[in-house]
Design a protein around this motif. Structure first.
Motif, short mmCIF file in Angstrom:
data_model
loop_
_atom_site.label_atom_id
_atom_site.label_comp_id
_atom_site.label_asym_id
_atom_site.label_seq_id
_atom_site.Cartn_x
_atom_site.Cartn_y
_atom_site.Cartn_z
N ILE A 53 -10.26 -7.97 -20.98
CA ILE A 53 -11.17 -9.04 -20.59
C ILE A 53 -11.30 -9.95 -21.81
O ILE A 53 -11.67 -9.48 -22.89
N VAL A 54 -10.97 -11.22 -21.65
CA VAL A 54 -10.95 -12.13 -22.80
C VAL A 54 -11.82 -13.35 -22.52
O VAL A 54 -12.05 -13.74 -21.38
N SER A 55 -12.30 -13.93 -23.60
CA SER A 55 -13.13 -15.13 -23.51
C SER A 55 -12.59 -16.18 -24.47
O SER A 55 -12.23 -15.86 -25.61
N VAL A 56 -12.51 -17.42 -23.99
CA VAL A 56 -11.99 -18.52 -24.80
C VAL A 56 -13.15 -19.25 -25.46
O VAL A 56 -14.06 -19.73 -24.77
N ASP A 61 -15.17 -27.80 -25.54
CA ASP A 61 -14.94 -27.50 -24.13
C ASP A 61 -15.50 -28.60 -23.24
O ASP A 61 -16.56 -29.17 -23.51
N ARG A 62 -14.79 -28.86 -22.18
CA ARG A 62 -15.23 -29.87 -21.20
C ARG A 62 -15.68 -29.16 -19.93
O ARG A 62 -15.03 -28.22 -19.48
N THR A 63 -16.77 -29.60 -19.39
CA THR A 63 -17.31 -28.95 -18.20
C THR A 63 -16.56 -29.35 -16.94
O THR A 63 -16.60 -28.65 -15.94
N THR A 64 -15.86 -30.48 -16.98
CA THR A 64 -15.11 -30.92 -15.80
C THR A 64 -13.84 -30.09 -15.67
O THR A 64 -12.98 -30.13 -16.56
N PRO A 65 -13.67 -29.33 -14.58
CA PRO A 65 -12.50 -28.46 -14.43
C PRO A 65 -11.18 -29.19 -14.61
O PRO A 65 -10.24 -28.64 -15.19
N LYS A 66 -11.09 -30.42 -14.13
CA LYS A 66 -9.82 -31.15 -14.22
C LYS A 66 -9.45 -31.49 -15.66
O LYS A 66 -8.29 -31.76 -15.96
N TYR A 124 -11.97 -15.73 -14.39
CA TYR A 124 -13.35 -15.40 -14.07
C TYR A 124 -14.26 -16.63 -14.17
O TYR A 124 -15.48 -16.51 -14.04
N GLN A 125 -13.66 -17.78 -14.43
CA GLN A 125 -14.39 -19.05 -14.64
C GLN A 125 -15.17 -19.00 -15.96
O GLN A 125 -15.35 -17.95 -16.57
N ASN A 127 -14.10 -20.09 -18.66
CA ASN A 127 -13.14 -19.74 -19.71
C ASN A 127 -13.14 -18.25 -20.04
O ASN A 127 -12.95 -17.85 -21.19
N ASN A 128 -13.35 -17.43 -19.02
CA ASN A 128 -13.26 -15.98 -19.16
C ASN A 128 -12.15 -15.48 -18.23
O ASN A 128 -12.06 -15.92 -17.07
N PHE A 129 -11.34 -14.57 -18.72
CA PHE A 129 -10.17 -14.16 -17.95
C PHE A 129 -9.96 -12.65 -18.02
O PHE A 129 -10.40 -11.98 -18.95
N ARG A 130 -9.26 -12.17 -17.01
CA ARG A 130 -8.82 -10.78 -16.98
C ARG A 130 -7.29 -10.78 -17.08
O ARG A 130 -6.61 -11.39 -16.26
N ILE A 131 -6.77 -10.11 -18.11
CA ILE A 131 -5.33 -9.98 -18.30
C ILE A 131 -4.95 -8.56 -17.93
O ILE A 131 -5.47 -7.60 -18.52
N LEU A 132 -4.09 -8.41 -16.95
CA LEU A 132 -3.79 -7.07 -16.41
C LEU A 132 -2.30 -6.78 -16.44
O LEU A 132 -1.50 -7.46 -15.81
N LEU A 133 -1.93 -5.76 -17.21
CA LEU A 133 -0.58 -5.20 -17.16
C LEU A 133 -0.59 -4.10 -16.10
O LEU A 133 -1.41 -3.18 -16.16
N SER A 134 0.30 -4.20 -15.11
CA SER A 134 0.29 -3.24 -14.01
C SER A 134 1.71 -2.79 -13.68
O SER A 134 2.59 -3.61 -13.43
N LEU A 135 1.92 -1.48 -13.69
CA LEU A 135 3.20 -0.87 -13.31
C LEU A 135 2.93 0.18 -12.26
O LEU A 135 2.12 1.09 -12.48
#
Length: 226
Positions: A53-56, A61-66, A124-125, A127-135
């Motif tokens: 689980i990572v956070s940028v 940062d800009r609040t406008t998604p685009k 996760y919106q 600027n939070n993300f889940r990085i998943l290695l899956s085998l």
């Protein structure tokens, strides 16, 4: 009894020693092959996963998604994945062949595509993300290697992604908030029971093959008077 059957029966009885010997040889060869080249264990408990689980942290940062940087697309970009592969393959830090047995035969495009399929990124919106290695379980060729080196794989992926991001946005940092790894459990099997079963299979197979090698010529000899 039919003359043909009597003729074949006698031919088999004459070659009975040869047939039994073939059965023993096949049994021995199969047992040796299984004894030296078979892993006597099974994996229970599902796939291998490595989750970060990572956070940028972006001071601008800009609040406008685009107007926000598309971090998942950047992580999966050809440039980032190519540098990631190069980073791990340098000085043989990581054996990708433990993840994919034909890794060295894949093209660069196929390698990057494999990584996109197995290293997934969930937004996760904020600027939070889940990085998943899956085998999945069938893709786990060397469990001990994965238990030892999955952390290196994930750490290197995040380090490379950080380097790529900083080239675009020097003030940004990607921080790992939480990490988790899950591995199947390796259960040992009874080696002797398995070898006995394969010995029986090899013996029966050897007898059948040798029997056919005797019966077919005998049948032809009876038919054509050879």
């Amino acid at each position: 009894m039919d003359e043909r059957l009597v003729f074949i029966k006698n031919a088999v009885l004459k070659k009975l020693g040869f047939i039994m010997l073939c059965g023993l040889v096949c049994a021995g060869l199969l047992v040796l092959e299984k004894a030296y080249f078979t892993k006597f264990s099974i994996q229970a408990g599902g796939p291998v996963t490595g989750e970060y689980i990572v956070s940028v942290a972006d001071p601008k940062d800009r609040t406008t998604p685009k107007k926000q940087l598309n971090y998942p697309a950047l992580m999966h970009s050809d440039a980032n994945l190519a540098d990631f592969i190069k980073s791990l393959e340098t000085e043989n830090r990581f054996a990708f062949a433990k993840l994919h047995p034909n890794w060295n035969r894949l093209t660069d495009i196929q390698k990057r595509q494999w990584l996109r399929q197995h290293v997934r990124i969930y937004n996760y919106q904020g600027n939070n993300f889940r990085i998943l290695l899956s085998l999945n379980q069938k893709e786990v060729y060397d469990l001990a290697f994965l238990q030892k080196h999955s952390g290196l794989f994930m750490d290197t992926f995040m380090q490379q992604t950080n380097r790529t991001v900083k080239k675009l946005k020097p003030g940004v940092a990607i921080n790992v908030v939480k990490q988790n790894f899950a591995f199947p459990k390796e259960l040992p099997l009874d080696r002797n029971d398995i070898l006995v079963k394969y010995g029986i299979i090899g013996f029966v197979l050897g007898i059948l093959l040798a029997g056919l090698a005797v019966i077919i010529p005998a049948a032809r000899g009876f038919t054509y008077g050879l």
